[in-house]
Design a protein around this motif. Sequence first.
Motif, PDB file in Angstrom:
ATOM      1  N   VAL A  14      29.922  39.450  46.377  1.00  0.00           N
ATOM      2  CA  VAL A  14      30.998  39.796  47.313  1.00  0.00           C
ATOM      3  C   VAL A  14      30.917  41.287  47.654  1.00  0.00           C
ATOM      4  N   PRO A  15      30.146  41.627  48.661  1.00  0.00           N
ATOM      5  CA  PRO A  15      29.921  43.040  48.975  1.00  0.00           C
ATOM      6  C   PRO A  15      31.129  43.781  49.523  1.00  0.00           C
ATOM      7  N   ASP A  16      32.145  43.062  50.012  1.00  0.00           N
ATOM      8  CA  ASP A  16      33.264  43.736  50.666  1.00  0.00           C
ATOM      9  C   ASP A  16      34.561  43.759  49.869  1.00  0.00           C
ATOM     10  N   VAL A  17      34.600  43.133  48.717  1.00  0.00           N
ATOM     11  CA  VAL A  17      35.832  43.092  47.925  1.00  0.00           C
ATOM     12  C   VAL A  17      35.892  44.334  47.034  1.00  0.00           C
ATOM     13  N   PRO A  18      37.030  45.051  47.037  1.00  0.00           N
ATOM     14  CA  PRO A  18      37.156  46.220  46.163  1.00  0.00           C
ATOM     15  C   PRO A  18      36.976  45.852  44.691  1.00  0.00           C
ATOM     16  N   MET A  41      48.854  38.334  46.339  1.00  0.00           N
ATOM     17  CA  MET A  41      47.478  38.785  46.328  1.00  0.00           C
ATOM     18  C   MET A  41      46.751  38.179  45.135  1.00  0.00           C
ATOM     19  N   ASN A  42      45.528  37.810  45.354  1.00  0.00           N
ATOM     20  CA  ASN A  42      44.699  37.250  44.294  1.00  0.00           C
ATOM     21  C   ASN A  42      43.832  38.342  43.688  1.00  0.00           C
ATOM     22  N   VAL A  43      43.914  38.471  42.389  1.00  0.00           N
ATOM     23  CA  VAL A  43      43.126  39.461  41.662  1.00  0.00           C
ATOM     24  C   VAL A  43      42.343  38.740  40.569  1.00  0.00           C
ATOM     25  N   ALA A  44      41.061  39.049  40.479  1.00  0.00           N
ATOM     26  CA  ALA A  44      40.242  38.507  39.394  1.00  0.00           C
ATOM     27  C   ALA A  44      40.113  39.576  38.322  1.00  0.00           C
ATOM     28  N   LEU A  45      40.385  39.202  37.099  1.00  0.00           N
ATOM     29  CA  LEU A  45      40.282  40.100  35.957  1.00  0.00           C
ATOM     30  C   LEU A  45      39.158  39.612  35.064  1.00  0.00           C
ATOM     31  N   CYS A  46      38.138  40.425  34.927  1.00  0.00           N
ATOM     32  CA  CYS A  46      37.007  40.119  34.063  1.00  0.00           C
ATOM     33  C   CYS A  46      37.086  41.080  32.873  1.00  0.00           C
ATOM     34  N   ALA A  47      37.586  40.577  31.755  1.00  0.00           N
ATOM     35  CA  ALA A  47      37.812  41.418  30.581  1.00  0.00           C
ATOM     36  C   ALA A  47      37.281  40.722  29.342  1.00  0.00           C
ATOM     37  N   ALA A  48      36.990  41.527  28.344  1.00  0.00           N
ATOM     38  CA  ALA A  48      36.479  40.997  27.084  1.00  0.00           C
ATOM     39  C   ALA A  48      37.497  40.036  26.466  1.00  0.00           C
ATOM     40  N   PHE A  49      36.965  39.027  25.812  1.00  0.00           N
ATOM     41  CA  PHE A  49      37.799  38.049  25.125  1.00  0.00           C
ATOM     42  C   PHE A  49      38.785  38.766  24.207  1.00  0.00           C
ATOM     43  N   LEU A  50      40.015  38.319  24.197  1.00  0.00           N
ATOM     44  CA  LEU A  50      41.137  38.870  23.424  1.00  0.00           C
ATOM     45  C   LEU A  50      41.731  40.129  24.056  1.00  0.00           C
ATOM     46  N   GLU A  51      41.128  40.680  25.099  1.00  0.00           N
ATOM     47  CA  GLU A  51      41.723  41.815  25.811  1.00  0.00           C
ATOM     48  C   GLU A  51      42.341  41.366  27.122  1.00  0.00           C
ATOM     49  N   GLU A  52      42.071  40.129  27.528  1.00  0.00           N
ATOM     50  CA  GLU A  52      42.513  39.640  28.830  1.00  0.00           C
ATOM     51  C   GLU A  52      44.029  39.739  28.999  1.00  0.00           C
ATOM     52  N   ASP A  53      44.782  39.285  28.001  1.00  0.00           N
ATOM     53  CA  ASP A  53      46.234  39.285  28.108  1.00  0.00           C
ATOM     54  C   ASP A  53      46.800  40.690  28.187  1.00  0.00           C
ATOM     55  N   MET A  64      41.208  44.471  56.014  1.00  0.00           N
ATOM     56  CA  MET A  64      41.586  43.165  56.551  1.00  0.00           C
ATOM     57  C   MET A  64      42.238  43.296  57.932  1.00  0.00           C
ATOM     58  N   GLN A  65      42.853  44.447  58.206  1.00  0.00           N
ATOM     59  CA  GLN A  65      43.506  44.651  59.488  1.00  0.00           C
ATOM     60  C   GLN A  65      42.535  45.031  60.591  1.00  0.00           C
ATOM     61  N   LYS A  66      41.304  45.379  60.246  1.00  0.00           N
ATOM     62  CA  LYS A  66      40.311  45.781  61.246  1.00  0.00           C
ATOM     63  C   LYS A  66      39.819  44.608  62.048  1.00  0.00           C
ATOM     64  N   GLY A  97      45.345  52.178  45.240  1.00  0.00           N
ATOM     65  CA  GLY A  97      44.306  52.612  46.165  1.00  0.00           C
ATOM     66  C   GLY A  97      43.379  51.486  46.573  1.00  0.00           C
ATOM     67  N   CYS A  98      42.966  50.671  45.625  1.00  0.00           N
ATOM     68  CA  CYS A  98      42.073  49.541  45.916  1.00  0.00           C
ATOM     69  C   CYS A  98      42.748  48.520  46.833  1.00  0.00           C
ATOM     70  N   LEU A  99      43.990  48.190  46.539  1.00  0.00           N
ATOM     71  CA  LEU A  99      44.699  47.200  47.347  1.00  0.00           C
ATOM     72  C   LEU A  99      44.990  47.732  48.749  1.00  0.00           C
ATOM     73  N   GLN A 100      45.296  49.021  48.858  1.00  0.00           N
ATOM     74  CA  GLN A 100      45.527  49.627  50.168  1.00  0.00           C
ATOM     75  C   GLN A 100      44.248  49.590  50.995  1.00  0.00           C
ATOM     76  N   LEU A 101      43.137  49.903  50.371  1.00  0.00           N
ATOM     77  CA  LEU A 101      41.845  49.855  51.059  1.00  0.00           C
ATOM     78  C   LEU A 101      41.552  48.438  51.555  1.00  0.00           C
ATOM     79  N   ARG A 102      41.807  47.458  50.730  1.00  0.00           N
ATOM     80  CA  ARG A 102      41.571  46.063  51.119  1.00  0.00           C
ATOM     81  C   ARG A 102      42.471  45.680  52.298  1.00  0.00           C
ATOM     82  N   LYS A 103      43.717  46.107  52.231  1.00  0.00           N
ATOM     83  CA  LYS A 103      44.660  45.803  53.302  1.00  0.00           C
ATOM     84  C   LYS A 103      44.182  46.417  54.623  1.00  0.00           C
TER      85      LYS A 103
END
Length: 123
Positions: A71-75, A1-13, A121-123, A112-118
């Motif tokens: 992206v209106p449909d991505v959790p 699964m691809n996840v995008a993480l948008c976090a403050a610099f130095l908190e990403e890791d 996608m099955q619909k 919960g977010c990943l289950q909702l996405r799954k």
Amino acid sequence: MNVALCAAFLEEDVWESRLLAAVFPQRLEITECNSARTLLPLLDLKPFSLLVVVLNGVAGLEAVRQLRQKVPDVPILWISDEDYSLFGYQYRVTHFLRRPVSDMELREAITGCLQLRKEEMQK
């Protein structure tokens, strides 16, 4: 699964490690960015199963607003230091957490977010 993480610099890791631990043994491919501005162009390049925004205050609010328009449909899981849950509702955020976030809260929110996405996608 691809996840995008948008976090403050130095908190990403730190947040990347917490996300990986929260979904273990599942595998995630995490793309890190420190602002919505750097993440927005990537949304056209590959599909994401989940967007995680860990930005405080107005920076988080603006990131969520921009991402939801793109992206209106991505959790979206939004983590902030202030209670922006009302804005989260307005922008159809899948899950909102206020800092500090326990490992259990993080695990439940991501699951919960990943289950909702799954299911979507099955619909």
